[in-house]
Design a protein around this motif. Structure first.
Motif, PDB file in Angstrom:
ATOM      1  N   ASN A  19      -1.107  28.598  15.376  1.00 49.56           N
ATOM      2  CA  ASN A  19      -1.751  27.302  15.169  1.00 49.56           C
ATOM      3  C   ASN A  19      -2.486  26.839  16.426  1.00 49.56           C
ATOM      4  OD1 ASN A  19      -0.973  27.053  12.504  1.00 49.56           O
ATOM      5  ND2 ASN A  19       0.884  25.914  12.955  1.00 49.56           N
ATOM      6  N   LEU A  20      -1.904  27.100  17.599  1.00 50.64           N
ATOM      7  CA  LEU A  20      -2.563  26.713  18.848  1.00 50.64           C
ATOM      8  C   LEU A  20      -3.859  27.501  19.061  1.00 50.64           C
ATOM      9  CD1 LEU A  20       0.537  26.420  21.206  1.00 50.64           C
ATOM     10  CD2 LEU A  20      -0.864  24.530  20.356  1.00 50.64           C
ATOM     11  N   VAL A  21      -3.802  28.802  18.812  1.00 47.24           N
ATOM     12  CA  VAL A  21      -5.013  29.625  18.949  1.00 47.24           C
ATOM     13  C   VAL A  21      -6.086  29.148  17.967  1.00 47.24           C
ATOM     14  CG1 VAL A  21      -5.981  31.938  18.737  1.00 47.24           C
ATOM     15  CG2 VAL A  21      -3.753  31.633  19.807  1.00 47.24           C
ATOM     16  N   ASN A  22      -5.686  28.944  16.720  1.00 51.41           N
ATOM     17  CA  ASN A  22      -6.647  28.527  15.696  1.00 51.41           C
ATOM     18  C   ASN A  22      -7.235  27.151  15.975  1.00 51.41           C
ATOM     19  OD1 ASN A  22      -6.377  30.903  14.268  1.00 51.41           O
ATOM     20  ND2 ASN A  22      -4.845  30.106  12.852  1.00 51.41           N
ATOM     21  N   ALA A  23      -6.509  26.330  16.742  1.00 55.00           N
ATOM     22  CA  ALA A  23      -7.020  25.000  17.095  1.00 55.00           C
ATOM     23  C   ALA A  23      -7.947  25.034  18.306  1.00 55.00           C
ATOM     24  CB  ALA A  23      -5.850  24.060  17.371  1.00 55.00           C
ATOM     25  N   GLY A  24      -8.132  26.208  18.885  1.00 54.62           N
ATOM     26  CA  GLY A  24      -9.079  26.350  19.982  1.00 54.62           C
ATOM     27  C   GLY A  24      -8.483  26.352  21.369  1.00 54.62           C
ATOM     28  N   ALA A 128       6.625  25.209  10.509  1.00 52.68           N
ATOM     29  CA  ALA A 128       5.994  25.816  11.687  1.00 52.68           C
ATOM     30  C   ALA A 128       4.606  26.342  11.330  1.00 52.68           C
ATOM     31  CB  ALA A 128       6.864  26.939  12.233  1.00 52.68           C
ATOM     32  N   GLU A 129       4.510  26.985  10.178  1.00 52.10           N
ATOM     33  CA  GLU A 129       3.218  27.511   9.724  1.00 52.10           C
ATOM     34  C   GLU A 129       2.236  26.385   9.420  1.00 52.10           C
ATOM     35  OE1 GLU A 129       4.826  31.653   7.643  1.00 52.10           O
ATOM     36  OE2 GLU A 129       4.515  29.874   6.410  1.00 52.10           O
ATOM     37  N   ASP A 130       2.745  25.312   8.823  1.00 55.11           N
ATOM     38  CA  ASP A 130       1.884  24.201   8.394  1.00 55.11           C
ATOM     39  C   ASP A 130       1.565  23.215   9.519  1.00 55.11           C
ATOM     40  OD1 ASP A 130       2.014  25.304   5.874  1.00 55.11           O
ATOM     41  OD2 ASP A 130       3.485  23.863   5.103  1.00 55.11           O
ATOM     42  N   GLY A 131       2.216  23.376  10.681  1.00 52.76           N
ATOM     43  CA  GLY A 131       2.010  22.438  11.774  1.00 52.76           C
ATOM     44  C   GLY A 131       2.621  21.078  11.502  1.00 52.76           C
ATOM     45  N   THR A 132       3.769  21.063  10.806  1.00 51.88           N
ATOM     46  CA  THR A 132       4.409  19.793  10.442  1.00 51.88           C
ATOM     47  C   THR A 132       5.826  19.690  11.004  1.00 51.88           C
ATOM     48  OG1 THR A 132       5.103  20.718   8.303  1.00 51.88           O
ATOM     49  CG2 THR A 132       3.013  19.518   8.357  1.00 51.88           C
ATOM     50  N   LEU A 133       6.076  20.346  12.121  1.00 50.07           N
ATOM     51  CA  LEU A 133       7.384  20.244  12.760  1.00 50.07           C
ATOM     52  C   LEU A 133       7.604  18.840  13.324  1.00 50.07           C
ATOM     53  CD1 LEU A 133       7.200  23.613  14.706  1.00 50.07           C
ATOM     54  CD2 LEU A 133       8.729  23.137  12.774  1.00 50.07           C
ATOM     55  N   ILE A 134       8.868  18.490  13.554  1.00 52.58           N
ATOM     56  CA  ILE A 134       9.219  17.289  14.310  1.00 52.58           C
ATOM     57  C   ILE A 134       9.664  17.770  15.688  1.00 52.58           C
ATOM     58  CG2 ILE A 134      10.735  15.287  14.451  1.00 52.58           C
ATOM     59  CD1 ILE A 134      10.947  15.452  11.353  1.00 52.58           C
ATOM     60  N   PRO A 149      -1.704  16.824  22.909  1.00 52.10           N
ATOM     61  CA  PRO A 149      -2.685  17.507  22.054  1.00 52.10           C
ATOM     62  C   PRO A 149      -2.122  18.784  21.408  1.00 52.10           C
ATOM     63  CG  PRO A 149      -3.730  16.759  24.065  1.00 52.10           C
ATOM     64  CD  PRO A 149      -2.258  16.547  24.255  1.00 52.10           C
ATOM     65  N   ALA A 150      -1.312  19.540  22.160  1.00 54.70           N
ATOM     66  CA  ALA A 150      -0.684  20.746  21.595  1.00 54.70           C
ATOM     67  C   ALA A 150       0.397  20.367  20.590  1.00 54.70           C
ATOM     68  CB  ALA A 150      -0.097  21.614  22.702  1.00 54.70           C
ATOM     69  N   PHE A 151       1.199  19.351  20.919  1.00 56.71           N
ATOM     70  CA  PHE A 151       2.231  18.898  19.983  1.00 56.71           C
ATOM     71  C   PHE A 151       1.611  18.450  18.668  1.00 56.71           C
ATOM     72  CE2 PHE A 151       5.515  17.522  23.451  1.00 56.71           C
ATOM     73  CZ  PHE A 151       5.795  18.861  23.695  1.00 56.71           C
ATOM     74  N   ASP A 152       0.456  17.791  18.740  1.00 54.11           N
ATOM     75  CA  ASP A 152      -0.199  17.299  17.529  1.00 54.11           C
ATOM     76  C   ASP A 152      -0.661  18.436  16.623  1.00 54.11           C
ATOM     77  OD1 ASP A 152       0.225  14.697  18.297  1.00 54.11           O
ATOM     78  OD2 ASP A 152      -1.805  14.372  19.075  1.00 54.11           O
ATOM     79  N   VAL A 153      -0.919  19.599  17.214  1.00 53.72           N
ATOM     80  CA  VAL A 153      -1.285  20.781  16.418  1.00 53.72           C
ATOM     81  C   VAL A 153      -0.049  21.407  15.773  1.00 53.72           C
ATOM     82  CG1 VAL A 153      -2.117  23.174  16.606  1.00 53.72           C
ATOM     83  CG2 VAL A 153      -3.384  21.300  17.711  1.00 53.72           C
ATOM     84  N   MET A 154       1.067  21.428  16.508  1.00 50.95           N
ATOM     85  CA  MET A 154       2.271  22.107  16.028  1.00 50.95           C
ATOM     86  C   MET A 154       3.155  21.212  15.149  1.00 50.95           C
ATOM     87  SD  MET A 154       3.440  24.359  19.361  1.00 50.95           S
ATOM     88  CE  MET A 154       3.422  23.000  20.550  1.00 50.95           C
TER      89      MET A 154
END
Length: 286
Positions: A19-24, A128-134, A149-154
């Motif tokens: 998810n981090l890679v895909n977010a740039g 984890a896959e969907d980026g909806t972790l707490i 910014p990274a937490f918001d992606v994960m």
């Protein structure tokens, strides 16, 4: 945008790093088994040669490993994170460990000039896959702000909980409750089936009432299908239950229900179900 290192590409870590890679983000990955890095490198991640090399290269290094021993192992030694962290760079341990382990890691990182944040996550493979972790963050508040910014992606939620240890404590409290719920749910489904009810009838009633929750809905379907495809390995839940019971001992907090649920997971572990999903605790009672 910060450069990000990511150590540990298991079920959770791989999805989070993707998810981090895909977010740039500029991401450098490392795993004890280098073959697990190949999918990340294929989509644009860089390959690190050691935890030290990743920590030297990146503004923020994230770890997602299996247990306290693994968390300590990647920090220490000549090729560990502590050896490479340097002045001002950040280290975030997203593994589930006890508060004492977090404090040991925090002290080592800060003494080496780095900043430390513990940030264990609530959620399994699909979140984890969907980026909806707490994400349960505690420690250096400046690093927390830099990591948002990274937490918001994960994740979908990342509260700041205060000093180091509080993220670990929150994660143990949450997983202890999850393990206890799953244990009694397993017994309830088993009892209902032996009494002549159908699994569908039981789940329909549970899902319509005050006990309705996503875990019962998802794990109940797994019980009935006898499908234990792993999203959260049972051995890791038993580790979390053990750590929660130990925290109760440390704080003189009676936890009879948690202790019994821990025994159920230990029984499942002894039966050989450790690498299966936490739903496999059902197999010991059905």
């Amino acid at each position: 945008m910060s450069t990000i290192g990511f150590l540990g590409l298991g079920i959770m870590g791989k999805a989070m790093a993707i998810n981090l890679v895909n977010a740039g983000f500029d991401v450098t990955v490392w795993n004890r088994n280098p073959a697990k890095c190949e999918d990340l490198v294929a989509i644009g991640a860089k390959l690190g040669t050691s935890p030290k090399s990743v920590a030297e290269r990146c503004d923020i290094t994230i770890a997602m490993v299996s247990d306290p021993a693994a968390a300590l192992d990647i920090c220490n030694g000549p090729e560990g994170v502590v050896a490479g962290i340097g002045e001002g760079r950040g280290y975030i341990d997203m593994s589930t460990v006890d508060d004492d382990t977090s404090s040991l890691i925090s002290n080592a990182i800060t003494q080496a000039g780095g900043r430390f944040l513990e940030a264990p996550v609530s959620g399994t493979k699909k979140p984890a896959e969907d980026g909806t972790l707490i994400i349960l963050a505690a420690g250096d508040e400046s690093l927390y702000q830099d990591a948002l910014p990274a937490f918001d992606v994960m994740g979908k939620m990342s509260p700041y909980l205060g000093e180091v240890g509080q993220g670990a404590n929150m994660k143990l409290v949450v997983n202890m409750m999850m393990g206890g719920m799953l244990s009694i749910f397993s017994e309830g489904i088993s009892l209902g089936l032996k009494a002549g009810l159908t699994g569908e009838q039981i789940l329909d009633v549970v899902n319509a009432g005050a006990m309705a929750n996503p875990m019962f809905k998802g794990k109940g379907a797994m019980f009935l299908e006898e499908n234990y495809t792993t999203s959260f390995p049972l051995k890791h839940m038993q580790k979390d239950m053990r750590l929660a019971v130990a925290l109760g001992d440390k704080l003189d907090q009676p936890m009879p229900t948690a202790a019994i649920a821990n025994e159920a997971f230990k029984q499942a572990l002894k039966a050989g179900f450790g690498d299966e999903d936490i739903a496999a605790v059902y197999k010991t009672v059905k």
